[in-house]
Design an enzyme around this catalytic site. Structure first.
Site, mmCIF file in Angstrom:
data_model
loop_
_atom_site.group_PDB
_atom_site.id
_atom_site.type_symbol
_atom_site.label_atom_id
_atom_site.label_comp_id
_atom_site.label_asym_id
_atom_site.label_seq_id
_atom_site.Cartn_x
_atom_site.Cartn_y
_atom_site.Cartn_z
ATOM 1 N N LYS A 42 0.673 -1.329 -0.040
ATOM 2 C CA LYS A 42 -0.019 -0.007 0.040
ATOM 3 C C LYS A 42 0.979 1.223 -0.137
ATOM 4 C CE LYS A 42 -4.170 -2.144 2.228
ATOM 5 N NZ LYS A 42 -5.225 -2.094 3.177
ATOM 6 N N TYR A 82 -12.618 -2.309 -4.141
ATOM 7 C CA TYR A 82 -13.012 -2.395 -2.687
ATOM 8 C C TYR A 82 -14.565 -2.391 -2.768
ATOM 9 C CZ TYR A 82 -8.449 -2.267 -0.157
ATOM 10 O OH TYR A 82 -7.303 -2.349 0.256
ATOM 11 N N PHE A 90 -15.622 3.217 6.407
ATOM 12 C CA PHE A 90 -14.176 3.506 6.039
ATOM 13 C C PHE A 90 -14.281 3.485 4.454
ATOM 14 C CE2 PHE A 90 -14.186 -1.182 7.199
ATOM 15 C CZ PHE A 90 -13.574 -1.558 5.902
ATOM 16 N N ARG A 118 -2.140 -14.448 4.717
ATOM 17 C CA ARG A 118 -2.713 -13.660 5.983
ATOM 18 C C ARG A 118 -1.987 -13.709 7.215
ATOM 19 N NH1 ARG A 118 -7.111 -10.357 4.177
ATOM 20 N NH2 ARG A 118 -7.582 -10.401 6.589
ATOM 21 N N THR A 124 -5.766 -6.931 10.686
ATOM 22 C CA THR A 124 -5.965 -5.653 9.818
ATOM 23 C C THR A 124 -5.289 -4.272 10.650
ATOM 24 O OG1 THR A 124 -8.143 -6.633 9.228
ATOM 25 C CG2 THR A 124 -7.747 -4.251 8.886
ATOM 26 N N ARG A 135 2.333 -6.178 9.098
ATOM 27 C CA ARG A 135 1.504 -5.125 9.667
ATOM 28 C C ARG A 135 2.267 -4.524 10.966
ATOM 29 N NH1 ARG A 135 -4.376 -7.025 7.368
ATOM 30 N NH2 ARG A 135 -4.624 -5.708 5.596
ATOM 31 N N ASN A 145 -1.906 0.189 6.693
ATOM 32 C CA ASN A 145 -1.549 -1.114 7.227
ATOM 33 C C ASN A 145 -0.528 -1.645 6.406
ATOM 34 O OD1 ASN A 145 -3.524 -1.665 5.525
ATOM 35 N ND2 ASN A 145 -4.678 -2.949 7.017
ATOM 36 N N HIS A 148 -2.112 -5.208 1.402
ATOM 37 C CA HIS A 148 -3.583 -6.270 1.283
ATOM 38 C C HIS A 148 -3.449 -7.394 0.885
ATOM 39 C CE1 HIS A 148 -7.499 -7.000 -0.498
ATOM 40 N NE2 HIS A 148 -6.870 -7.681 -1.438
ATOM 41 N N GLU A 159 -9.621 -11.014 -7.731
ATOM 42 C CA GLU A 159 -8.599 -9.858 -7.479
ATOM 43 C C GLU A 159 -7.416 -9.985 -8.394
ATOM 44 O OE1 GLU A 159 -9.745 -8.859 -3.011
ATOM 45 O OE2 GLU A 159 -7.765 -9.568 -3.245
#
Ligand code: ADP
Ligand code: MG
Length: 171
Positions: A42, A82, A90, A118, A124, A135, A145, A148, A159
């Site tokens: 990100k 998203y 958010f 993950r 998150t 993260r 964070n 993704h 995706e």
């Protein structure tokens, strides 16, 4: 006596073949669980110039980066990506944020890649993420964070297709 030793040899051979059978089964399970998942580094992380450090985490965990590009997306494109979060409070902020600077989109491949990624990413909210996760180590807050990662194999396929053509996935 000869009869007993024949039985012993036969039993040992049977045992050896059984073990081989178990190994073959295990290999099959692993082949089935080879997966691909979408990862995004990100804007907060590209701004800190830590894409290499993040990639090293994936590679150390046995995930292979089979596609990767550094791009900028519009708020509208982020909104499509998203879309599942359309109703969340958010939503507008995350879409603005994802279009605020360069991102690195990438496809990771490996055994159980979706879940493994993950785990490497962590929760998150960086404050709740386990020690040693991306993260926890690089994220700033629940929005900024660092990364993704797809949350299921089904969403991973959607995706990946959002950002890459099949020709760009180099196994
Ligand atoms: P994850 O990225 O862990 O799968 P979600 O899919 O729930 O988490 O949310 C997508 C992204 O939206 C998060 O990574 C984060 O950047 C942002 N986000 C999630 N929850 C919040 C929140 N409560 N406040 C601000 N941003 C959030
Ligand atoms: Mg998610």
């Amino acid at each position: 006596m000869k009869f007993l030793s024949d039985i012993l040899v036969a039993s040992l051979l049977f045992f050896a073949f059984s073990l081989q059978g178990i190994d073959i089964n295990r290999t099959n399970i692993e082949e089935i669980s080879e997966q691909r998942t979408l990862s995004i580094i990100k804007p907060d992380a590209t701004a800190k110039n830590i894409t290499g450090s993040i990639n090293a985490r994936f590679e150390q965990a046995g995930l292979k980066i089979i596609a990767q590009k550094r791009i900028c997306i519009t708020q509208e494109q982020a909104g499509k990506f998203y879309a599942v979060h359309r109703e969340k409070a958010f939503y507008d902020n995350i879409c603005k944020y994802m279009s605020s600077g360069p991102i690195v989109v990438q496809v990771l491949q490996g055994i159980n890649a979706v879940l493994k990624n993950r785990e490497i990413m962590g929760a998150t909210n960086p404050a709740n993420a386990a020690i040693g996760t991306i993260r926890r180590d690089f994220g700033e807050n629940i929005e900024h964070n660092a990364v993704h990662g797809s949350d299921s194999e089904e969403n991973a396929a959607i995706e990946i297709a959002f950002f890459f053509s099949s020709l760009e996935l180099i196994d």
